[in-house]
Scaffold this motif. Structure first.
Motif, PDB file in Angstrom:
ATOM      1  N   GLY A  48       0.816  -1.208   0.000  1.00 31.01           N
ATOM      2  CA  GLY A  48       0.000   0.000   0.000  1.00 31.01           C
ATOM      3  C   GLY A  48       0.848   1.255   0.000  1.00 31.01           C
ATOM      4  N   PHE A  49       1.827   1.310   0.904  1.00 30.99           N
ATOM      5  CA  PHE A  49       2.629   2.525   0.999  1.00 30.99           C
ATOM      6  C   PHE A  49       3.626   2.659  -0.143  1.00 30.99           C
ATOM      7  CE2 PHE A  49       0.813   2.882   5.187  1.00 30.99           C
ATOM      8  CZ  PHE A  49       0.682   4.257   5.315  1.00 30.99           C
ATOM      9  N   LEU A  50       4.078   1.542  -0.685  1.00 25.54           N
ATOM     10  CA  LEU A  50       4.970   1.613  -1.849  1.00 25.54           C
ATOM     11  C   LEU A  50       4.223   2.193  -3.049  1.00 25.54           C
ATOM     12  CD1 LEU A  50       6.769  -1.764  -1.335  1.00 25.54           C
ATOM     13  CD2 LEU A  50       7.951   0.403  -1.695  1.00 25.54           C
ATOM     14  N   LEU A  51       2.985   1.756  -3.224  1.00 26.00           N
ATOM     15  CA  LEU A  51       2.206   2.275  -4.343  1.00 26.00           C
ATOM     16  C   LEU A  51       1.917   3.753  -4.142  1.00 26.00           C
ATOM     17  CD1 LEU A  51      -0.157  -0.766  -4.810  1.00 26.00           C
ATOM     18  CD2 LEU A  51       1.520   0.059  -6.460  1.00 26.00           C
ATOM     19  N   PHE A  52       1.657   4.114  -2.888  1.00 27.08           N
ATOM     20  CA  PHE A  52       1.448   5.522  -2.553  1.00 27.08           C
ATOM     21  C   PHE A  52       2.702   6.331  -2.884  1.00 27.08           C
ATOM     22  CE2 PHE A  52       2.017   8.831   0.739  1.00 27.08           C
ATOM     23  CZ  PHE A  52       0.969   9.665   0.383  1.00 27.08           C
ATOM     24  N   SER A  53       3.833   5.807  -2.436  1.00 24.72           N
ATOM     25  CA  SER A  53       5.107   6.479  -2.679  1.00 24.72           C
ATOM     26  C   SER A  53       5.401   6.573  -4.180  1.00 24.72           C
ATOM     27  CB  SER A  53       6.197   5.693  -1.954  1.00 24.72           C
ATOM     28  OG  SER A  53       7.459   6.076  -2.365  1.00 24.72           O
ATOM     29  N   SER A  54       5.058   5.530  -4.918  1.00 25.48           N
ATOM     30  CA  SER A  54       5.261   5.549  -6.371  1.00 25.48           C
ATOM     31  C   SER A  54       4.409   6.639  -7.017  1.00 25.48           C
ATOM     32  CB  SER A  54       4.886   4.207  -6.987  1.00 25.48           C
ATOM     33  OG  SER A  54       5.625   3.176  -6.400  1.00 25.48           O
ATOM     34  N   THR A  55       3.184   6.753  -6.535  1.00 29.65           N
ATOM     35  CA  THR A  55       2.289   7.762  -7.090  1.00 29.65           C
ATOM     36  C   THR A  55       2.873   9.158  -6.902  1.00 29.65           C
ATOM     37  OG1 THR A  55       0.413   6.364  -6.534  1.00 29.65           O
ATOM     38  CG2 THR A  55      -0.063   8.667  -7.038  1.00 29.65           C
ATOM     39  N   ILE A  56       3.299   9.450  -5.661  1.00 35.12           N
ATOM     40  CA  ILE A  56       3.835  10.804  -5.460  1.00 35.12           C
ATOM     41  C   ILE A  56       5.113  10.980  -6.257  1.00 35.12           C
ATOM     42  CG2 ILE A  56       3.976  12.593  -3.704  1.00 35.12           C
ATOM     43  CD1 ILE A  56       3.705  10.739  -1.578  1.00 35.12           C
ATOM     44  N   SER A  57       5.953   9.977  -6.270  1.00 29.69           N
ATOM     45  CA  SER A  57       7.221  10.121  -6.989  1.00 29.69           C
ATOM     46  C   SER A  57       7.004  10.436  -8.452  1.00 29.69           C
ATOM     47  CB  SER A  57       8.041   8.837  -6.874  1.00 29.69           C
ATOM     48  OG  SER A  57       8.375   8.599  -5.543  1.00 29.69           O
ATOM     49  N   MET A  58       5.985   9.827  -9.048  1.00 35.31           N
ATOM     50  CA  MET A  58       5.732  10.086 -10.460  1.00 35.31           C
ATOM     51  C   MET A  58       5.197  11.491 -10.678  1.00 35.31           C
ATOM     52  SD  MET A  58       6.703   7.733 -12.389  1.00 35.31           S
ATOM     53  CE  MET A  58       5.872   7.775 -13.970  1.00 35.31           C
ATOM     54  N   ARG A  59       4.577  12.048  -9.647  1.00 32.97           N
ATOM     55  CA  ARG A  59       3.999  13.386  -9.813  1.00 32.97           C
ATOM     56  C   ARG A  59       4.941  14.496  -9.422  1.00 32.97           C
ATOM     57  NH1 ARG A  59      -1.973  13.468  -9.545  1.00 32.97           N
ATOM     58  NH2 ARG A  59      -2.680  11.366 -10.000  1.00 32.97           N
ATOM     59  N   LEU A  60       5.967  14.165  -8.655  1.00 32.57           N
ATOM     60  CA  LEU A  60       6.882  15.200  -8.173  1.00 32.57           C
ATOM     61  C   LEU A  60       8.067  15.379  -9.117  1.00 32.57           C
ATOM     62  CD1 LEU A  60       7.125  14.625  -4.328  1.00 32.57           C
ATOM     63  CD2 LEU A  60       5.845  16.355  -5.559  1.00 32.57           C
ATOM     64  N   GLU A  61       8.724  16.518  -8.942  1.00 28.41           N
ATOM     65  CA  GLU A  61       9.879  16.816  -9.785  1.00 28.41           C
ATOM     66  C   GLU A  61      11.200  16.453  -9.103  1.00 28.41           C
ATOM     67  OE1 GLU A  61       9.832  18.051 -12.864  1.00 28.41           O
ATOM     68  OE2 GLU A  61       7.655  18.171 -12.968  1.00 28.41           O
ATOM     69  N   THR A  62      11.252  16.647  -7.780  1.00 33.01           N
ATOM     70  CA  THR A  62      12.542  16.491  -7.109  1.00 33.01           C
ATOM     71  C   THR A  62      12.466  15.545  -5.925  1.00 33.01           C
ATOM     72  OG1 THR A  62      12.110  18.286  -5.555  1.00 33.01           O
ATOM     73  CG2 THR A  62      13.136  18.888  -7.642  1.00 33.01           C
ATOM     74  N   PRO A  63      13.596  14.890  -5.614  1.00 33.63           N
ATOM     75  CA  PRO A  63      13.672  14.028  -4.439  1.00 33.63           C
ATOM     76  C   PRO A  63      13.405  14.811  -3.148  1.00 33.63           C
ATOM     77  CG  PRO A  63      15.593  13.720  -5.831  1.00 33.63           C
ATOM     78  CD  PRO A  63      14.837  14.876  -6.391  1.00 33.63           C
ATOM     79  N   GLU A  64      13.795  16.100  -3.138  1.00 29.27           N
ATOM     80  CA  GLU A  64      13.586  16.897  -1.935  1.00 29.27           C
ATOM     81  C   GLU A  64      12.090  17.010  -1.635  1.00 29.27           C
ATOM     82  OE1 GLU A  64      15.536  17.896  -4.425  1.00 29.27           O
ATOM     83  OE2 GLU A  64      17.518  17.791  -3.509  1.00 29.27           O
ATOM     84  N   GLY A  65      11.297  17.164  -2.689  1.00 26.34           N
ATOM     85  CA  GLY A  65       9.852  17.251  -2.512  1.00 26.34           C
ATOM     86  C   GLY A  65       9.318  15.998  -1.835  1.00 26.34           C
ATOM     87  N   LEU A  66       9.772  14.853  -2.319  1.00 29.53           N
ATOM     88  CA  LEU A  66       9.321  13.585  -1.751  1.00 29.53           C
ATOM     89  C   LEU A  66       9.742  13.486  -0.285  1.00 29.53           C
ATOM     90  CD1 LEU A  66       8.014  10.790  -2.280  1.00 29.53           C
ATOM     91  CD2 LEU A  66      10.310   9.938  -2.720  1.00 29.53           C
ATOM     92  N   GLN A  67      10.976  13.872  -0.028  1.00 32.20           N
ATOM     93  CA  GLN A  67      11.488  13.836   1.328  1.00 32.20           C
ATOM     94  C   GLN A  67      10.610  14.672   2.263  1.00 32.20           C
ATOM     95  OE1 GLN A  67      15.572  14.139   0.841  1.00 32.20           O
ATOM     96  NE2 GLN A  67      15.873  12.629   2.454  1.00 32.20           N
TER      97      GLN A  67
END
Ligand SMILES: Nc1ncnc2c1ncn2[C@@H]1O[C@H](COP(=O)(O)OP(=O)(O)OP(=O)(O)O)[C@@H](O)[C@H]1O
Ligand SMILES: [Mg+2]
Lengths: 278, 316
Positions: free
Chosen positions: A165-184
């Motif tokens: 569940g959380f990996l898919l969530f993380s994948s979703t945000i990662s695909m929508r974000l531009e930078t690793p800092e945003g994800l962090q």
């Protein structure tokens, strides 16, 4: 059945074992939590809570053993929330365009990444359980070997669905974000409430009503419940509170996690199908 | 639109939030040819390629690649094409061999076949000795070659090469041209973008000059240059005056100028066809020739002629 997601998985695992520092850090981190936080907290908590005697006939669990389940859950949460980051790197500096331009269905990208994140969580969980034994965590009290085997499978099942569940969530945000800092940033923002508004480190019975209600919707609470049920049994006493789990409770928690993962799957799928990376 | 067209583009337009990058272009690429998009930075070359390879959604127009509509059957299109991106698309931490293996597995090429093709292709692009090297340790030219090998692995019907020699030294570039010709000889259609004049000129069967999202002119390199006319033949002979007399009456000769360094003869059509006749005629009159030189308009001349300016940033 198409198996291309195994290709994505294969590559992720190559990268996992190739970066030694990252590999050792990911293996060491949960052990350190157990060693320092666990041992320090448990000497404190055991002092406070020894004042409250367990009801007669109810098996009492020491704090280290109690929180070991929480550390398993927390480690799974962190690893899974960060699991999508490789997609972000791939998008900016890696093979994302190669994968998107290939005939492989796009869902396979996220499934391969998720599968590898799950594998990492399984490895970490195994380490915590093994290392915990050395530190004095008493999982599976009085269990027969068959019961232990069933319990381990049960724990992995909970960890597996939760991390998915959380990996898919993380994948979703990662695909929508531009930078690793945003994800962090997002991860930091999320982990605090998820971790602390849960039963990972202390009983929720003592929470104010609002937090208690919130914690019921927290997937982490359901993961921890599942792990405790399989590791400690259906009726035990810890940190001044009695825990009883019926089979229905546990199935309910599992169903909740499955539902969470399903929703995340569809979110991720939509994101991947619409993704434009040039 | 004969059955021999492997790419058909009609009225293609693409807008990035308000900015029109491609302004209604149409062209076809014939099966088996090397086709080039020649144009300056920002002309819309990569945008067009990204639409053709289904990475960007089709907004307006129709695009068929290898017999499939990119909007209707993107999966089919993806199966039929290979692509070498303008920027390196590599995992720095995978080895050369792993990079190829990953690609082959993405396309579900069976194991034995896959391994065989990897070995063959690595040999062709001379990366065999580097097969266990991580891609971050390859030189720029090696990275390009690896990506070309990767693009070829699936035996695509069309190989898209987006500025394949950008940033390479002249020697490596020539080698790259050799590879591209070799690949083309095996029957793969090549769609190439470049902003190097000589590259388009040397490699292509046909060229479209693209600028500011529009195709300005298309044709074979020679045809493009010949439309400018004005081929000039420089001739040094034993007796320029006599030679000049002899050449009077040759139909294609527009004018002849005499100078101390010889004759310059302006030709109204394709100079290369006319040159042998000029030489024969002068020789036939018993006049010895000491030097012959044909100057055709270059692609640079063509570009300037059609766009009214020099190609920006030709050095890459
Ligand atoms: N994702 C995008 N968003 C907004 N504008 C874009 C995007 N991609 C390209 N453009 C714009 O579209 C125009 C065409 O870009 P494109 O990359 O197709 O040029 P190109 O011909 O490939 O140039 P180059 O030779 O520099 O690679 C440029 O003005 C560019 O700024
Ligand atoms: Mg470009």
């Amino acid at each position: 059945m198409a198996w291309e997601f195994l290709t994505v998985y294969w590559r992720e695992m190559i990268r996992f074992v190739r970066f030694r520092t990252q590999l050792f850090a990911s293996l060491l981190q949960p052990a350190l939590w157990m060693a320092f936080f666990g041992v320090a907290m448990s000497s404190n908590f055991n002092r406070f809570t020894s004042a409250i005697p367990p009801p007669p006939g109810v098996f009492s669990v020491d704090y280290l053993t109690f929180m070991a389940a929480g550390v398993i859950a927390m480690t799974t949460l962190f690893t899974s929330l960060f699991g999508g980051i490789s997609l972000l790197f791939d998008k900016n500096w890696g093979l994302m365009r190669e994968m998107l331009a290939s005939p492989m269905p796009r869902t396979h990208i996220m499934m391969g990444v998720s599968l590898s994140g799950m594998t990492k969580s399984f490895i970490q969980v195994s380490i915590i359980m093994a290392f915990g034994l050395l530190l004095g965590v008493r999982f599976f009290p009085g269990f027969s070997p068959v019961q232990i085997a069933v319990s381990v499978i049960g724990i992995y099942a909970f960890v597996g669905v939760f991390s998915l569940g959380f990996l898919l969530f993380s994948s979703t945000i990662s695909m929508r974000l531009e930078t690793p800092e945003g994800l962090q940033g997002i991860i930091t923002l999320l982990t605090l409430p998820i971790f602390f508004v849960s039963n990972a480190l202390y009983p929720i019975q003592a929470f104010p009503p609002i937090l208690q209600a919130l914690s019921i919707y927290n997937p982490l609470t359901h993961l921890v419940s599942g792990i405790r049920y399989f590791a400690l049994g259906s009726d035990f006493f810890a940190v001044g509170a009695r825990y009883t789990y019926t089979t229905a409770d546990v199935l309910g928690s599992f169903a909740y996690l499955v539902a969470f993962a399903t929703v995340m799957y569809f979110l991720a799928r939509r994101t991947f199908q619409r993704a434009v990376v040039t | 639109m004969g059955g021999d067209d492997i790419i058909e583009v009609r009225g293609l337009e693409h807008v990035f939030d308000g900015f029109t990058a491609v302004r209604g272009i149409s062209f076809t690429v014939r099966k088996g040819e090397i086709f080039s998009f020649l144009g300056p930075n920002g002309a819309g070359k990569s945008t067009t390629i990204n639409i053709l390879i289904t990475l960007l959604p089709l907004q307006k127009g129709t695009v068929r690649v290898a017999g499939h509509d990119v909007a209707q059957e993107p999966g089919r299109v993806r199966e039929s094409i290979g692509i070498v991106f303008q920027e390196d698309v590599l995992d720095r931490d995978l080895t050369v061999w792993e990079t190829m293996e990953f690609h082959g597995r993405l396309y579900s090429i069976p194991r034995d076949e896959r391994r065989r093709r990897i070995d063959d292709l690595l040999r062709v692009v001379e990366l065999d000795p580097k097969r266990n090297e991580r891609t971050k340790n390859l030189s720029g030219g090696m990275k390009r070659r690896l990506q070309i090998a990767r693009g070829l692995m699936t035996r695509p019907k069309v190989l898209f090469l987006d500025e394949p020699t950008q940033g390479l030294d002249p020697q490596t570039r020539m080698r790259m041209w050799e590879y591209i010709r070799q690949v083309n000889k095996t029957g793969t259609t090549i769609f190439l973008t470049t902003h190097y004049m000589e590259e388009a000129d040397m490699l292509s069967d046909r060229i479209s000059i693209i600028d500011d999202g529009r195709i300005i002119v298309s044709g074979t390199p020679d045809a493009l240059k010949n439309t400018l006319g004005e081929d000039v033949v420089y001739l040094e002979t034993e007796d320029d005056g006599k030679a000049r007399e002899t050449l009077r009456g040759v139909e294609e000769v527009r004018s002849i100028k005499e100078s101390p360094r010889g004759l310059s003869i302006t030709i109204s059509t394709d100079g290369s066809h006319c040159l042998p006749r000029i030489v024969e005629r002068v020789r036939g009159a018993g006049i010895g020739i000491s030097s012959v030189n044909l100057k055709k308009p270059t692609m640079d001349d063509v570009f300037v002629h059609y766009t009214g300016r020099e190609l920006r940033d030709t050095t890459g």
